[in-house]
Design a protein around this motif. Sequence first.
Motif, short mmCIF file in Angstrom:
data_model
loop_
_atom_site.label_atom_id
_atom_site.label_comp_id
_atom_site.label_asym_id
_atom_site.label_seq_id
_atom_site.Cartn_x
_atom_site.Cartn_y
_atom_site.Cartn_z
N LYS A 11 0.88 -1.16 0.00
CA LYS A 11 0.00 0.00 0.00
C LYS A 11 0.92 1.21 0.00
N GLY A 12 0.64 2.14 -0.86
CA GLY A 12 1.47 3.35 -0.93
C GLY A 12 1.09 4.32 0.17
N GLY A 13 2.06 5.13 0.57
CA GLY A 13 1.79 6.26 1.47
C GLY A 13 1.55 5.92 2.93
N VAL A 14 1.80 4.66 3.34
CA VAL A 14 1.53 4.30 4.74
C VAL A 14 2.65 4.74 5.69
N GLY A 15 3.82 5.06 5.12
CA GLY A 15 4.93 5.55 5.95
C GLY A 15 6.17 4.68 5.91
N LYS A 16 6.29 3.79 4.94
CA LYS A 16 7.46 2.89 4.87
C LYS A 16 8.78 3.67 4.84
N THR A 17 8.85 4.65 3.94
CA THR A 17 10.12 5.36 3.77
C THR A 17 10.44 6.22 5.00
N THR A 18 9.41 6.87 5.53
CA THR A 18 9.61 7.71 6.73
C THR A 18 10.14 6.84 7.87
N ILE A 19 9.56 5.65 8.01
CA ILE A 19 9.96 4.75 9.10
C ILE A 19 11.35 4.16 8.84
N GLY A 40 14.66 0.45 -1.94
CA GLY A 40 14.19 -0.71 -2.71
C GLY A 40 12.86 -0.40 -3.39
N ASN A 41 12.58 0.88 -3.56
CA ASN A 41 11.37 1.28 -4.29
C ASN A 41 11.84 1.81 -5.65
N TYR A 42 11.96 0.90 -6.62
CA TYR A 42 12.67 1.25 -7.85
C TYR A 42 11.87 2.13 -8.79
N SER A 117 8.98 -1.15 -2.19
CA SER A 117 7.92 -0.65 -3.07
C SER A 117 6.61 -1.32 -2.70
N PRO A 118 5.48 -0.59 -2.86
CA PRO A 118 4.20 -1.24 -2.59
C PRO A 118 3.70 -2.07 -3.77
N SER A 119 4.45 -2.07 -4.88
CA SER A 119 3.98 -2.78 -6.08
C SER A 119 4.12 -4.29 -5.91
N ILE A 167 2.07 -0.18 13.36
CA ILE A 167 0.86 0.58 13.01
C ILE A 167 1.27 2.06 12.96
N ASN A 168 0.99 2.70 11.86
CA ASN A 168 1.40 4.10 11.71
C ASN A 168 0.18 5.00 11.50
N LYS A 169 0.38 6.28 11.78
CA LYS A 169 -0.63 7.33 11.56
C LYS A 169 -1.91 7.07 12.35
N ILE A 170 -1.77 6.70 13.61
CA ILE A 170 -2.96 6.51 14.44
C ILE A 170 -3.55 7.88 14.74
N ILE A 194 2.59 4.03 16.13
CA ILE A 194 3.07 5.40 15.91
C ILE A 194 1.87 6.31 15.62
N PRO A 195 1.75 7.38 16.39
CA PRO A 195 0.61 8.27 16.15
C PRO A 195 0.80 9.12 14.90
N ASP A 196 -0.29 9.67 14.41
CA ASP A 196 -0.19 10.68 13.36
C ASP A 196 0.55 11.85 14.02
N ASP A 197 1.63 12.27 13.43
CA ASP A 197 2.52 13.22 14.10
C ASP A 197 3.03 14.23 13.07
N LYS A 198 2.71 15.49 13.32
CA LYS A 198 3.11 16.54 12.38
C LYS A 198 4.61 16.59 12.17
N THR A 199 5.36 16.08 13.14
CA THR A 199 6.82 16.09 13.01
C THR A 199 7.25 15.38 11.73
N ALA A 200 6.48 14.34 11.34
CA ALA A 200 6.84 13.59 10.13
C ALA A 200 6.73 14.49 8.91
N VAL A 201 5.74 15.32 8.89
CA VAL A 201 5.53 16.23 7.74
C VAL A 201 6.64 17.28 7.71
N PRO A 218 6.62 12.11 19.48
CA PRO A 218 6.00 10.79 19.70
C PRO A 218 6.44 9.78 18.65
N PHE A 219 6.60 10.22 17.41
CA PHE A 219 7.05 9.32 16.32
C PHE A 219 8.42 8.76 16.66
N SER A 220 9.36 9.67 16.99
CA SER A 220 10.74 9.25 17.24
C SER A 220 10.85 8.36 18.47
N1 LIG Z 1 3.15 9.07 11.69
C1 LIG Z 1 2.96 9.96 10.73
N2 LIG Z 1 2.25 11.09 10.99
C2 LIG Z 1 2.02 12.02 10.01
N3 LIG Z 1 2.46 11.91 8.75
C3 LIG Z 1 3.18 10.81 8.44
C4 LIG Z 1 3.48 9.78 9.39
N4 LIG Z 1 4.20 8.83 8.78
C5 LIG Z 1 4.38 9.24 7.51
N5 LIG Z 1 3.76 10.42 7.28
C6 LIG Z 1 3.66 11.17 6.02
O1 LIG Z 1 2.95 10.36 5.09
C7 LIG Z 1 3.46 10.58 3.77
C8 LIG Z 1 3.84 9.26 3.14
O2 LIG Z 1 4.94 8.70 3.86
P1 LIG Z 1 6.00 7.77 3.14
O3 LIG Z 1 6.51 8.41 1.90
O4 LIG Z 1 6.97 7.37 4.18
O5 LIG Z 1 5.07 6.53 2.75
P2 LIG Z 1 5.48 5.24 1.88
O6 LIG Z 1 4.73 4.11 2.46
O7 LIG Z 1 6.94 5.12 1.81
O8 LIG Z 1 4.88 5.64 0.45
P3 LIG Z 1 5.27 4.96 -0.98
O9 LIG Z 1 4.59 3.63 -1.00
O10 LIG Z 1 4.66 5.91 -1.96
O11 LIG Z 1 6.74 4.85 -1.07
C9 LIG Z 1 4.61 11.56 3.90
O12 LIG Z 1 4.12 12.86 3.62
C10 LIG Z 1 5.01 11.46 5.38
O13 LIG Z 1 5.56 12.66 5.88
#
Ligand SMILES: Nc1ncnc2c1ncn2[C@@H]1O[C@H](COP(=O)(O)OP(=O)(O)OP(=O)(O)O)[C@@H](O)[C@H]1O
Length: 268
Positions: A11-19, A40-42, A117-119, A167-170, A194-201, A218-220
């Motif tokens: 699934k894209g955008g769940v936070g893999k790269t941020t984590i 590894g997201n080619y 990659s989520p593909s 679990i991310n973005k609670i 991991i809560p939804d946390d503006k610090t990630a943005v 809280p994220f860190s």
């Molecule tokens: N805990 C969080 N709270 C708020 N925003 C978050 C959190 N984790 C990630 N984000 C935000 O969500 C967005 C997507 O994160 P990220 O790019 O890490 O997802 P991804 O799973 O790697 O996506 P993709 O599959 O497209 O590579 C980014 O804008 C990031 O800042």
Amino acid sequence: MVKTIGIIAIKGGVGKTTIAASLASDLANHYNQKVLLVDGNYSAPNLGLHMDIIEPSKTIHHVLDKRANIKSAIHKKFGVDVIPGSYVYSKSVNPLKLKDRLRKIKYDYDFVILDSSPSLNDEILSAILASDSLFVVTTPDYPTISCSIHAANLSLEKGKPIKGIIINKIRDPDYEISLKEIEESTNIPVVARIPDDKTAVKSLFTRIPVSIYNRNSPFSKEISRLNAALTGQKEKRSFLEKIFPKHFRKEQVNRQLLKESFYTSSFD
Ligand SMILES: Nc1ncnc2c1ncn2[C@@H]1O[C@H](COP(=O)(O)OP(=O)(O)OP(=O)(O)O)[C@@H](O)[C@H]1O
Ligand SMILES: [Mg+2]
């Protein structure tokens, strides 16, 4: 012994790269570990943007394609050795070569962290096959959980059962799937919440990994608790836990079990 850890999700955008970026930079800067972090997201390689690497000339694409020696594709950032991907590489590459390419250097490290990659194709398989341990990132909603179950089955099929769920973005637990339901539907322990946390943005905007941007967010803090388990250390207790020592959360117990399994299992 090196530990190669894949951070996956179908699934894209769940936070893999941020984590992945935060786990790696926290391990390097706060746990004194030697860490290699690989994109590894080619097809959508944006790890570089999280690690302040813009337009790298040598990337994982060059390495897979044998156009560059793997050591020449390492960029040193925030105490981490990073191999980013290329947005502009003109030829298609074979992601399944990743495991072989990493073999040459992985023993130089304590940890190799693989973003993925989520593909649902060779791109995600690349991370699954190259890892010793896999963690799946999910958000607490039904569509994402069903993707996580799919990811778990795929990994199991490849002989790589998922070690834990992150679990991310609670946001609002009243309207989200609980830890108990997630564990019951996946049969996998939740090892971080991991809560939804503006610090990630903010961190992404400034291209500084969250664990470096604000170590006390809280994220860190949750990333650091997971890293304590991955490095076999005791996790720091919160103020509440110090007052009520019996007040353990389920994910904390799971991390304790993860720590024990990590330090009895063997790695390549
Ligand atoms: N805990 C969080 N709270 C708020 N925003 C978050 C959190 N984790 C990630 N984000 C935000 O969500 C967005 C997507 O994160 P990220 O790019 O890490 O997802 P991804 O799973 O790697 O996506 P993709 O599959 O497209 O590579 C980014 O804008 C990031 O800042
Ligand atoms: Mg990503």
